[in-house]
Design an enzyme around this catalytic site. Structure first.
Site, short mmCIF file in Angstrom:
data_model
loop_
_atom_site.label_atom_id
_atom_site.label_comp_id
_atom_site.label_asym_id
_atom_site.label_seq_id
_atom_site.Cartn_x
_atom_site.Cartn_y
_atom_site.Cartn_z
N HIS A 63 -11.33 -4.07 8.88
CA HIS A 63 -11.84 -4.01 7.50
C HIS A 63 -13.18 -3.29 7.43
O HIS A 63 -13.96 -3.51 6.53
CB HIS A 63 -12.01 -5.41 6.92
N GLU A 115 0.82 -1.22 0.00
CA GLU A 115 0.00 0.00 0.00
C GLU A 115 0.85 1.27 0.00
O GLU A 115 0.54 2.22 -0.72
CB GLU A 115 -0.96 0.01 1.20
#
Lengths: 339, 439, 345
Positions: free
Chosen positions: A140, A71
């Site tokens: 999440h 990321e």
């Protein structure tokens, strides 16, 4: 000779929120060679939420790039590419993973133009599947948009409908600044009318989705849908709620909210992110600092996420973020002077 | 029993808003009292449970005497605590128990009451505050319908509606409806002597004479007129002093009095003079107290300030201007005066009347010619500290009119020095009685 | 004048024209004097904040940039004055930036740590260790798509190689075969912590193997060796063969920043590196090959001194920013032309 007028209105189809985003991505890839998509598993897999779908088949791996699970590096590559002429659209698999890329978003993308005295710009779009409700638990399911809303140099938008999802994305692509788009995962399957072709929904402009006289409900993302559902119920109780979809939290369209609250005298802010130091605080402050303050006839209510990580258990998960009954209770109490 | 009126020594319970044993909150209406002037709602001074209601509806209670007890939560309810005969309510040892409506409020009750508003500031929403400003309404007089007594816009609007926009701001359109019917004449006293016909001044009412009356000699009925749009008299369209004077003459004629001693204060004095001019044969004597009509100067700010005041807080400073300054009217006086002025239509009417009679702070009528041709016994009483009409206007009076100038007295001699005024009136009654006595 | 350098001459002498080599020496001298001048201004209180000096590392900056053109881009580090000058920046505008002036490269908004010269391809120094490495990879992606044949060189220090961004960026660059050169200037210390103490593998070039790219370690104070390594890596990148990692071993004579009290290095160690001064070595090399004699070197030094004096004067007399323009450049105007690439022409 009888000339038939051309059809000016583009065709409008029913698309899901995810399909609307894909439609926007396709329009962008078709019309601008500089546009590239980057992200984890956005190629042949079609994206974790099937947003990119078949785009890799249509536009090739050079345009729809699977990144490693990196990321920070991926975001940095997107920043560097945007800095030097490409128009990358970077998809985070989950908005939670933005935590791994904070340096590139906050220290680099947001500040490069300023630090370099305006000699560069970073026309970067980042997409963040966000929010709870999928049972994915604490890492999440977050709604971190307010974090980014705190950073000068970034723009942060949240679409509440398929129409806006496409229009905001295309507007973000037209924007010469880094734009963060937070997409609620529960909205991906929501259907709605979406025009064909290119159109934009302006960044920085709120949308009055439903006019009303008794209370202003300012909401973002999925909470707009919940606020609209609540407003429908309230209308049967002779409470006319005005629902404003903020659409963009940075820059925030204070004027629309101020104008509304000055009329209704009551404000409820509904958002999924943690209540404290969030969108509700900013909207409330906007009212407190404005001429609308003089028209407030009740305390402002913030309906945000509970001060907990998002739990796994479905009942707890629901309890952690505002639901329609919460909005109903808040508005009823406010309008009836109980709060 | 709280003292809510200047001359009040007792009050009558007109209604209870809470029953025995009921939960009451500080600031909630608790009971109504009636005085001879007005009915008035009394708020609960403390939160707790209401017990030992000593004074039922219709009961007259001396001020300072307990009417009921409020008990703190959890406090044992026993027989009503004893109170002494001095009128001061004895507080029980446990000062969480608060006596209702004692003046001044007991410390404990005060403490509890403050939970409803901090440092005397009303709990109100910003919109309510703005509306109250716009309507020139005082939030402390508005009951809040929200949690913890919070005043919302609707509460202010209800109040504004009730007062029909209040007529309290100069540029605001004022509303009052003309009414039919005769002017109100209040009667008191009996006897065979010639009655006194008393006319109050601008923005006053028959109660003006209340302080003087007890000191008047017996034997003379007292007739106290309420001017149009004042006290209990109907509001009549008045476009000039002449028209106002005519309405007074009509009221006088309706009384069918053979001989009357005319007494007027301020505007009432001018009207008495005008009445004497046209009904000279039926007037035994004329006493003009701080009369209008004898010169152009008038402090219009005081008149309009009084006319416009919608709350006792806004009224009190103007009332202070009326007196000689030695002792400004106390809070109770302002409260009582305001009670009489609670009707916004009355205030609206009086604002219009002030504009008619004293346009641009000038007296629009000159009664010096009337005074010159007057032949009946007459005296002028004027306070040297009058700030409404300067006493030097009296110096134009003809020689046969007696002049009494009172040191350190303002525009309200009848309330500032009621005994002196009564004595001067008694002299007048004696002299004129003698002059009219059969030889 | 020699007709052509001998076959056994160092790479730089064989590969570059004398004028280019004299220009390289001039840039190294200019960097040295620029930083000495900056240091002087700093102690006089003319510059606020802090700065990180690269005195002693000049061969690395200039040598590695020898193979780059104005079309190629670099990303730089907090110790980036040398890279900036090597890539062609004007010292006057650099000083102006240090002085916080509107005429500075960043309008006084960035200062020493964000010095940039976008027109010459310097995308900027970076205050975040390893922050510029992924950006360089992104720029290389742009280069490959929009300007094939151009390359990007990313400068960073030995401290950056332990950041995740370094590994993520090198991996992606290699996966996508991007035209980028990773130039690690190993000056032995990440602030105070030596590579021996911070890295399991202190030989940075060894890490290239993990990302399937060539890795080479060179004497960073040897201009020719640096130039040769840079040349090879740039050629490989231009040919589309992917990235390389160069470890240029060098030494900063000064402390990490102006607040460094130098407790972690011995005087002997510093002296041993001063003795390997890259500028003297390069000047000697040019003298040996008849490219620049002592007089020529002295002339270069005098020229640099003059340039620095004028540059500081320019910076001193330049206007400061208007406080009303505080928020300028936080956002690009919405009405930016549609063809606005990131870098203006």
């Amino acid at each position: 000779m009888n000339v038939q007028a051309p059809t000016l209105e583009p065709a409008v189809r029913e698309l899901s929120y995810a399909e609307a985003i894909r439609d926007a991505l396709a329009v962008a890839l078709e019309t601008d060679d500089r546009v590239i998509l980057m992200g984890e598993d956005i190629g042949i897999y079609g994206g974790a939420f099937q947003v990119t779908g078949d785009l890799v088949q249509r536009f090739g791996e050079d345009r729809v790039m699977d990144t490693p699970i990196s990321e920070l590096g991926g975001a940095g590559v997107a920043v560097g590419a945007a800095l030097t002429g490409l128009r990358p659209i970077y998809e985070f698999q989950f908005s939670d993973f933005a935590t791994l890329a904070m340096d590139q978003i906050v220290n680099q993308a947001a500040k490069l133009r300023f630090m370099l005295g305006g000699t560069v710009s970073v026309p970067l779009v980042m997409r963040f599947p966000a929010g709870s409700g999928t049972g994915a638990a604490a890492q999440h399911s977050q709604s971190l948009e307010a974090w980014f809303g705190h950073v000068p140099g970034l723009k942060v938008a949240q679409a509440a409908t398929p129409h806006d999802a496409k229009g905001l994305l295309l507007a973000a692509l037209d924007d010469p600044n880094p734009v963060m788009l937070f997409e609620h995962k529960l909205l991906y399957k929501m259907k709605g009318p979406v025009p064909e072709g290119h159109y934009t929904v302006p960044i920085g402009k709120a949308n009055v989705c439903r006019p009303g006289r008794d209370v202003t409900i300012v909401a973002t993302s999925i909470m707009v849908q919940r606020a609209l559902a609540a407003a429908e119920t309230l209308a049967g109780e002779d409470i006319e709620a005005e629902v404003i979809d903020l659409r963009t939290i940075r820059p925030m369209d204070r004027a629309t909210v101020i104008e509304s609250v000055a009329r209704t005298s009551r404000l409820v802010v509904v958002y999924e992110g943690t209540t404290t130091l969030g969108i509700g605080a900013e909207v409330s402050a906007a009212i407190a600092e404005s001429e609308a303050f003089d028209y407030l006839d009740a305390p402002i209510i913030r309906l945000g996420g509970a001060e907990v990580p998002i739990p796994y258990n479905p009942e707890l998960e629901k309890a952690a973020v505002p639901q329609v009954p919460d909005i109903l209770d808040a508005v009823r109490n406010l309008v009836r002077g109980v709060t | 029993m709280p003292k809510v009126d200047m001359d009040m020594s007792s009050g009558t319970i007109a209604a209870w808003h809470a029953d025995e044993g009921a939960e009451v909150k500080a600031g909630d209406p608790l009971f109504d009292i009636e005085t001879d002037k007005a009915a008035m709602e009394v708020e609960s001074p403390a939160s707790g449970r209401l017990h030992n209601i000593l004074a039922g509806i219709g009961t007259e209670v001396a001020i300072g005497k307990p009417v009921a007890w409020i008990y703190a939560p959890g406090e044992a309810v026993g027989p009503p605590p004893e109170s002494d005969d001095g009128g001061n309510t004895a507080l029980p040892a446990n000062d969480a128990t608060a006596a209702v409506a004692v003046t001044p409020a007991p410390a404990a009750a005060d403490h509890v009451a403050r939970t409803a508003d901090r440092q005397g500031k009303a709990r109100a929403t910003p919109r309510a505050r703005r509306l109250a400003r716009d309507h020139a309404l005082d939030l402390s007089g508005i009951a809040g319908s929200g949690p913890r007594g919070r005043i919302a816009a609707a509460d202010v609007e209800a109040q504004a509606l009730e007062t029909r926009t209040g007529g309290t701001v100069a540029h605001r359109p004022l509303t009052w409806q003309a009414e039919a019917g005769p002017l109100k004449v209040h009667r008191s006293g009996t006897g065979d002597g010639a009655p006194l016909f008393m006319i109050h001044g601008f923005a006053g009412d028959s109660a003006t004479w209340q302080p003087v009356e007890p000191h008047l000699p017996a034997g003379h009925p007292v007739l106290k007129l309420d001017l149009p749009g004042h006290g209990k008299s109907p509001r009549r369209q008045i476009d000039s002093f002449r028209r106002l004077a005519r309405s007074v003459v009509e009221a006088f004629d309706l009384e069918d009095i053979d001989q009357a001693h005319l007494v007027g204060h301020s505007l009432g004095a001018a009207l008495a003079l005008a009445l004497a001019d046209v009904r000279a044969r039926r007037i035994a004597s004329l006493t003009l107290i701080a009369p209008a009509g004898l010169g152009p100067e008038v402090d219009g700010a005081i008149l309009t300030g009084i006319a416009r005041a919608s709350r006792r807080e806004s009224l009190a400073p103007w009332l202070a201007q009326l007196t000689g300054g030695a002792q400004p009217p106390d809070e109770g006086f302002a409260r009582a005066a305001m009670l009489a002025r609670r009707d916004p239509a009355l205030r609206a009417y009086q604002i219009d009347l002030a504009d008619t009679l004293f346009p641009d702070s000038v007296q629009s009528f000159d009664l010096n010619p009337v005074l010159s041709r007057l032949e009946i016994p007459a005296k002028i009483i004027w306070g040297r500290s009058d700030r409404v009409f300067p006493w030097r206007q009296a110096l134009r009076a003809p020689g046969r009119v007696a002049l009494h100038l009172l040191q350190d007295i303002g525009h309200m001699p009848q309330s500032e020095a009621p005994e002196d005024i009564a004595a001067l009136l008694s002299d007048m009654l004696r002299i004129t009685d003698r002059s009219h006595a059969p030889v | 004048m020699l007709a052509s350098p001998p076959a056994n001459a160092p790479f730089a002498i064989r590969h570059h024209k004398p004028e280019a080599l004299r220009e390289a020496l001039r840039k190294m001298v200019l960097i040295r004097q620029f930083e000495e001048g900056a240091e002087d201004c700093y102690v006089r209180g003319l510059i606020h904040g802090t700065m990180h000096l690269s005195i002693g590392q000049e061969a690395s900056a200039v040598g590695l940039c020898m193979a780059l053109t104005d079309d190629d881009k670099i990303t730089s580090t907090h110790r980036g004055h040398g890279h900036c000058i090597a890539k062609g920046a004007e010292v006057g505008r650099m000083y102006a930036e240090f002085f916080g002036k509107e005429t500075g490269y960043c309008g006084g908004r960035g200062g020493s740590m964000h010095i940039a010269d976008v027109a010459k391809g310097n995308l900027g120094a970076n205050g975040i260790v390893a922050g510029g490495i992924p950006i360089a990879v992104g720029a290389a992606l742009s280069a490959k798509r929009l300007n094939p044949g151009s390359v990007v060189m990313s400068f960073f220090g030995d401290g950056a190689v332990n950041e995740g961004a370094f590994h993520e960026a090198l991996n992606m660059a290699s996966v996508w075969k991007l035209p980028v050169i990773f130039a690690c200037e190993n000056n032995h210390y990440g602030m105070s912590t030596s590579t021996e103490r911070s890295s399991a593998q202190p030989r940075v070039a060894e890490r290239a193997a993990a990302y399937a790219m060539p890795g080479i370690t060179v004497d960073g104070n040897d201009f020719s060796a640096v130039t040769e390594a840079g040349h090879a890596a740039v050629e490989r990148a231009r040919a589309g063969e992917g990235p390389s990692l160069i470890e240029s071993v060098t030494y900063r004579w000064r402390g990490h920043s102006k607040s460094d009290r130098n407790r972690y290095r011995s005087k002997e160690e510093i002296d041993s590196w001063v003795a390997r001064d890259p500028i003297s070595r390069f000047a000697t090399l040019l003298g040996e090959h008849g490219i620049a004699d002592a007089d020529a070197v002295a002339a270069i030094e005098r020229g640099a001194t003059r340039e620095i004096t004028e540059a500081i004067e320019f910076a001193k007399t330049s206007p400061g920013p208007d406080p009303a323009a505080l928020a300028r450049d936080v956002y690009a105007p919405d009405s930016a032309p549609d063809d606005s690439a990131g870098v203006p022409a």
